[in-house]
Write a protein that holds these residues in place. Structure first.
Motif, mmCIF file in Angstrom:
data_model
loop_
_atom_site.group_PDB
_atom_site.id
_atom_site.type_symbol
_atom_site.label_atom_id
_atom_site.label_comp_id
_atom_site.label_asym_id
_atom_site.label_seq_id
_atom_site.Cartn_x
_atom_site.Cartn_y
_atom_site.Cartn_z
ATOM 1 N N LEU A 159 0.813 -1.424 -0.009
ATOM 2 C CA LEU A 159 -0.124 -0.300 0.380
ATOM 3 C C LEU A 159 0.818 1.078 0.213
ATOM 4 N N ALA A 160 2.299 1.427 0.704
ATOM 5 C CA ALA A 160 2.801 2.635 0.996
ATOM 6 C C ALA A 160 3.416 2.704 -0.640
ATOM 7 N N THR A 161 3.481 2.068 -1.549
ATOM 8 C CA THR A 161 4.437 1.287 -2.631
ATOM 9 C C THR A 161 3.576 1.985 -3.398
ATOM 10 N N ILE A 162 2.339 1.732 -3.311
ATOM 11 C CA ILE A 162 1.071 1.946 -4.090
ATOM 12 C C ILE A 162 1.521 3.764 -4.424
ATOM 13 N N GLN A 163 1.166 4.362 -3.010
ATOM 14 C CA GLN A 163 1.072 5.560 -2.679
ATOM 15 C C GLN A 163 1.945 6.589 -3.106
ATOM 16 N N PHE A 164 3.106 5.698 -3.283
ATOM 17 C CA PHE A 164 5.060 5.995 -3.323
ATOM 18 C C PHE A 164 4.373 6.520 -5.300
ATOM 19 N N ARG A 165 4.511 5.660 -5.539
ATOM 20 C CA ARG A 165 4.101 5.636 -6.950
ATOM 21 C C ARG A 165 3.725 6.216 -8.104
ATOM 22 N N ILE A 166 2.122 6.422 -7.023
ATOM 23 C CA ILE A 166 1.138 8.400 -7.509
ATOM 24 C C ILE A 166 1.572 9.307 -7.467
ATOM 25 N N ASP A 167 1.824 9.719 -6.041
ATOM 26 C CA ASP A 167 2.489 10.502 -5.987
ATOM 27 C C ASP A 167 3.857 11.287 -6.101
ATOM 28 N N GLU A 168 5.223 10.233 -6.055
ATOM 29 C CA GLU A 168 6.101 10.634 -7.051
ATOM 30 C C GLU A 168 6.596 10.607 -8.327
ATOM 31 N N TRP A 169 5.931 9.425 -8.563
ATOM 32 C CA TRP A 169 5.750 8.956 -10.190
ATOM 33 C C TRP A 169 5.215 9.238 -10.883
ATOM 34 N N LYS A 170 3.998 9.744 -10.640
ATOM 35 C CA LYS A 170 2.446 10.183 -10.942
ATOM 36 C C LYS A 170 1.510 9.068 -11.773
ATOM 37 N N ALA A 171 2.739 8.080 -11.315
ATOM 38 C CA ALA A 171 1.826 7.127 -12.270
ATOM 39 C C ALA A 171 0.992 6.946 -12.939
ATOM 40 N N ASP A 172 0.530 6.209 -14.084
ATOM 41 C CA ASP A 172 -1.023 6.144 -14.081
ATOM 42 C C ASP A 172 -1.526 4.863 -14.397
ATOM 43 N N HIS A 173 -0.560 3.962 -14.523
ATOM 44 C CA HIS A 173 -1.291 2.667 -14.611
ATOM 45 C C HIS A 173 0.484 1.826 -13.940
ATOM 46 N N ILE A 174 -0.451 0.614 -13.216
ATOM 47 C CA ILE A 174 0.846 -0.107 -12.217
ATOM 48 C C ILE A 174 0.851 -1.463 -12.793
ATOM 49 N N TRP A 175 1.601 -2.340 -13.440
ATOM 50 C CA TRP A 175 1.527 -3.620 -13.924
ATOM 51 C C TRP A 175 2.701 -4.082 -12.635
ATOM 52 N N TYR A 176 1.662 -5.100 -12.497
ATOM 53 C CA TYR A 176 2.881 -6.010 -11.336
ATOM 54 C C TYR A 176 2.527 -7.137 -11.972
ATOM 55 N N VAL A 177 4.126 -7.893 -12.225
ATOM 56 C CA VAL A 177 4.063 -9.097 -13.381
ATOM 57 C C VAL A 177 4.174 -10.120 -11.847
#
Ligand code: ARG
Length: 581
Positions: A327-345
């Motif tokens: 959950l912390a990782t999602i927050q970071f990726r959205i806030d810091e990296w402005k991720a529109d998509h996150i793909w988990y392989v």
């Protein structure tokens, strides 16, 4: 515009004219070439809604279709509209492709950022063949997304924090072989880990000491932190060697430990917002009852009926979990990296984790397109999970070593002229390419049987076949007296085999975007195989060097475009092509 888009646009104009209101419909590549190149079921769908005769409507649409210079259209079966592309249109398209750096591939991802979370092995545990799938699929999807114009952030979310470190620290203090740690850190850490495991089974006191070491580590004890730090560092170096060999690159390695400091605050926030609550001392996320139970990841059906299936984010002893970090990782990726998509392989067994994660993130207000890209297992000849003779999971490195060794043997048989360093370099490219292609040509969700013979066959659906096809095409150009200027050439298509090759070349730009619809690199693998086969048929049926001047130039241009498309397609699968083999 791709050919398919061009047809859709002309069809939309005809539909709008026929029906008197703005209408669009999709066109697909025809499965069977006898019926044409593309088809649409627009007339059938629209006739059903309007309760009219589909064939009659199809005729009306065709009467309004302006296909001049592009294709012909006719009606088939219950009302399909079939399009047959004119050879002159294919010729014009391929001529244009030769001058196009992007080989006709549209930038469908422009302006969007995607984080690809793949590989992510756990430190001090061996990277096994299951991680092979994540690494190879994730790398290929990253390459494809990047080529389609996405801003791609490849992040290796390694498991560098967890209960295993209590045992590692104990082992570090009691069993470590410093020299082995330097020469082969990954194996040495695994060896130590196994020794501690065995010792703990014999003597419960060992287990207690391990737990105490873990508590000290988590409390920030300087000695244990230093051991942990060193352990991470040597592991990363070891992993990096594997990635170099596989030609896999990451933009970041933000492992689980990176998020440690955010976890306490995160749990407080979940409590404050009422997304999580206390249950027997632990902090858990329960269902918010907003979904049907069948779709609710926080509900599970058991014998006695539907019951809660909560996700724990803080244990009663205060420890945080995998879900908390993610959950912390999602927050970071959205806030810091402005991720529109996150793909988990990540393998299918973690499906529930990701369903809960995405649901909880949404309730927390973290919006984005999150996808779990799962995959099945790799099986041995006996159709059971692949194991070594001693019953261990097969290590990734051993697989790569053996692939390269076998490739070297095959090459020595086929082409004894190749010697020394050159032969070794080719064996590396062919062996690793074979492993990657065997993986990527499968539907990722099915379990597949690992077979050396099948993946290395020169005649078969393999990387060596494709690499050899590329070598074969390049060798045509080596026979020329003067360099060939493809950009000045014009493609003329007469023979059926030439037309078919052009048809496939034009399709590259249509196939690539569809791969990301359901994350299926196997569509690209199939495409390159079809392209190579079309090339061989063409080369058999159509003389190139001996043809008259304009035909020769056209055919050389087709060869050039084929080799570039093949090379690019293989690159997107993470596979290199040798100069000779
Ligand atoms: N380290 C985990 C494993 O080997 C995979 C991590 C996947 N990524 C993530 N964000 N959960 O099972």
């Amino acid at each position: 515009m791709t050919l398919l888009q061009e047809l859709e646009s002309r069809l939309a104009t005809a539909l709008t004219a026929t029906l008197g209101e703005s209408t669009t419909a999709t066109v697909t590549a025809a499965a069977d070439l006898r019926f044409g190149d593309y088809q649409s079921n627009a007339a059938m769908v629209l006739a059903k809604a309007r309760k009219t005769n589909p064939r009659a409507l199809a005729q009306e649409i065709i009467d309004h279709l302006a296909l001049d210079g592009l294709a012909t259209a006719d009606i088939a079966g219950p009302g399909f509209i079939n399009f047959r592309i004119l050879p002159t249109a294919y010729a014009a398209r391929t001529t244009a492709l030769i001058r196009d750096e992007r080989l006709g591939v549209p930038a469908t991802g422009a302006g969007k950022t995607v984080v690809v979370d793949f590989s992510a092995p756990n430190v001090a545990k061996p990277m096994h063949v299951g991680h092979i799938r994540s690494t190879i699929i994730g790398d290929s999807l990253s390459r494809i997304a990047r080529f389609l114009g996405f801003t791609v952030i490849a992040d290796n979310h390694i498991g560098d924090w967890g209960t295993q470190f209590g045992m590692i620290i104990y082992g570090w203090n009691h069993f470590l072989d410093e020299a082995a740690l330097v020469s082969d850190p990954i194996s040495e850490l695994v060896r130590v880990y196994r020794l501690v495991n065995a010792a703990a089974k014999e003597d419960p006191g060992v287990l207690e000491t391990c737990k105490a070491e873990l508590v000290k580590l988590q409390a920030g004890d300087a000695t244990n932190l230093a051991i942990w730090q060193q352990c991470i560092e040597v592991s990363k170096n070891g992993l990096q060697k594997i990635y170099d060999r596989l030609d896999v690159k990451f933009d970041h390695w933000l492992g689980e430990s990176y998020y440690n400091e955010r976890l306490a605050g995160l749990v407080d926030e979940f409590l404050e917002q009422g997304i999580a609550r206390e249950s027997s001392g632990a902090i858990c996320i329960f269902s918010d009852n907003s979904k049907p139970r069948e779709e609710d990841p926080f509900m599970v059906h058991k014998e006695e009926g539907w019951t809660d299936n909560p996700a724990i984010i803080r244990k009663a002893d205060g420890g945080f979990l995998y879900a908390t970090t993610d959950l912390a990782t999602i927050q970071f990726r959205i806030d810091e990296w402005k991720a529109d998509h996150i793909w988990y392989v990540v393998g299918v067994p973690q499906q529930l984790h990701f369903r809960q994660l995405f649901d909880a993130a949404a309730r927390w207000g973290k919006t984005g397109d999150f996808k779990h890209i799962g995959f099945g297992s790799i099986l041995g000849d006996d159709r059971k999970l692949m194991k070594t003779r001693s019953g261990d999971n097969v290590g990734l490195i051993e697989v790569l070593e053996e692939a390269v060794e076998r490739a070297a043997k095959a090459i020595a048989e086929k082409n004894p002229d190749l010697q020394g360093e050159e032969a070794a370099a080719i064996a590396e490219i062919v062996g690793i390419g074979a492993v990657k292609f065997a993986e990527l040509s499968q539907n990722r969700l099915t379990d597949y049987v690992f077979s050396w013979d099948r993946m290395l066959a020169l005649q078969g659906d393999t990387a060596p076949y494709l690499q050899y096809s590329h070598v074969r095409i390049r060798s045509i150009f080596r026979k020329l007296d003067a360099p060939f200027d493809a950009a000045a050439a014009e493609v003329i298509l007469n023979e059926e085999a030439e037309i078919h090759l052009a048809r496939l070349l034009v399709r590259f730009g249509e196939v690539l975007p569809t791969i990301l619809e359901d994350f299926r690199p196997n569509l690209l693998a199939n495409y390159v195989l079809e392209l190579a086969r079309a090339f061989h048929s063409f080369f058999e049926a159509c003389p190139v060097l001996k043809a008259d001047e304009s035909t020769r130039s056209s055919r050389l241009a087709l060869c050039e475009l084929t080799s570039r498309t093949l090379k690019q397609g293989l690159y997107l699968l993470g596979i290199k092509v040798p100069e000779r083999m």
